[in-house]
Motif scaffolding. Sequence first.
Motif, PDB file in Angstrom:
ATOM      1  N   ALA A 258     -64.957  25.800 -91.012  1.00 20.88           N
ATOM      2  CA  ALA A 258     -63.746  26.269 -90.450  1.00 20.88           C
ATOM      3  C   ALA A 258     -62.522  26.510 -91.347  1.00 20.88           C
ATOM      4  O   ALA A 258     -61.727  27.243 -91.270  1.00 20.88           O
ATOM      5  N   VAL A 259     -62.687  25.751 -92.642  1.00 25.47           N
ATOM      6  CA  VAL A 259     -61.594  25.975 -93.688  1.00 25.47           C
ATOM      7  C   VAL A 259     -62.075  26.632 -94.881  1.00 25.47           C
ATOM      8  O   VAL A 259     -61.001  26.883 -95.622  1.00 25.47           O
ATOM      9  N   THR A 260     -63.129  27.063 -94.779  1.00 21.59           N
ATOM     10  CA  THR A 260     -63.563  28.129 -95.958  1.00 21.59           C
ATOM     11  C   THR A 260     -63.471  29.475 -95.479  1.00 21.59           C
ATOM     12  O   THR A 260     -63.809  29.620 -94.495  1.00 21.59           O
ATOM     13  N   PRO A 261     -63.225  30.315 -96.262  1.00 22.26           N
ATOM     14  CA  PRO A 261     -63.122  32.121 -95.963  1.00 22.26           C
ATOM     15  C   PRO A 261     -64.830  32.311 -95.663  1.00 22.26           C
ATOM     16  O   PRO A 261     -65.645  31.848 -96.205  1.00 22.26           O
ATOM     17  N   ALA A 262     -64.557  33.537 -94.827  1.00 25.03           N
ATOM     18  CA  ALA A 262     -65.994  34.019 -94.545  1.00 25.03           C
ATOM     19  C   ALA A 262     -66.404  34.815 -95.647  1.00 25.03           C
ATOM     20  O   ALA A 262     -67.766  34.901 -95.990  1.00 25.03           O
ATOM     21  N   HIS A 263     -65.805  35.220 -96.705  1.00 26.59           N
ATOM     22  CA  HIS A 263     -66.237  35.858 -97.716  1.00 26.59           C
ATOM     23  C   HIS A 263     -65.237  35.283 -98.875  1.00 26.59           C
ATOM     24  O   HIS A 263     -64.004  35.048 -98.825  1.00 26.59           O
TER      25      HIS A 263
END
Length: 276
Positions: A258-263
């Motif tokens: 949830a807290v990391t970017p998709a890219h």
Amino acid sequence: MAAAGLGVKAAPFTYAAHALAAAAAALVLVWCVHFRGGLALEAQNKNLIFNVHPVLMLIGYIILGSEAIMIYKVFPKLNHDTAKLTHLILHAIATVLGAFGIYCAFKFHNDSGIANLYSLHSWLGIGTISLYGIQVTLPKTPAARLIIPQELCSPVPVLAGESADRLTMLLSSQWVFGFVTFFFPSAALSVRRSALPWHALFGLFVYVLALATAELGFLEKLTFLETGGLDKYGAEAFLVNFTALVVVLFGASVVIAAVTPAHVEAPQGYESIPVN
């Protein structure tokens, strides 16, 4: 709330979360069906009624609620409105299943002559439910609308509430508020943009609190069983402890996703909410 500087993207954590979710679901079913005798809504053996509670709270509320949390990271290229609708539907299903799971726990207690709301597990459950209920009880002022998050990221595996009907109404109120604010007719753009960080932050806090409540539930039930004669080093005891560990790892994977970017190259922080 993206994890700036980590240099990782969400995808590996979503894969881990799904694998752990499948393992947790299988383990809780093995426990409740194989070791505890099965599931029932009406039975002479009241323990069969209780068995519905952990199954629905884990599979229905925690796992489906987690899918709602991760939907934007699992399908980063999905149309924004489609992702938002999927998020809304998953939370709605999780809420219904969770409310029914809580009803089964109350039914087991009441049919068995057991008191309600006497343990830390249930007290934390009350706290989690209260966090759901803040938006219902606060004055409907612009400030309140800005600081109170909605239904995102808020599965609640608890034994709490004065009645199943009141609890269902409370949980439904939060879903309706999230629907009205972020889906239809939708709040003003400035309100949605201001509320979004609180929405995500508060939602993850409630999610972690829900996981902690679930862990206490496993501990409480296993303690009762061992006090009743269950072998502390037997297969069932190890299964329950291992299930609880899997849930911890699963929850950690969901939070990191949830807290990391998709890219990795995606801008760190919150993106503006589309005007359309």
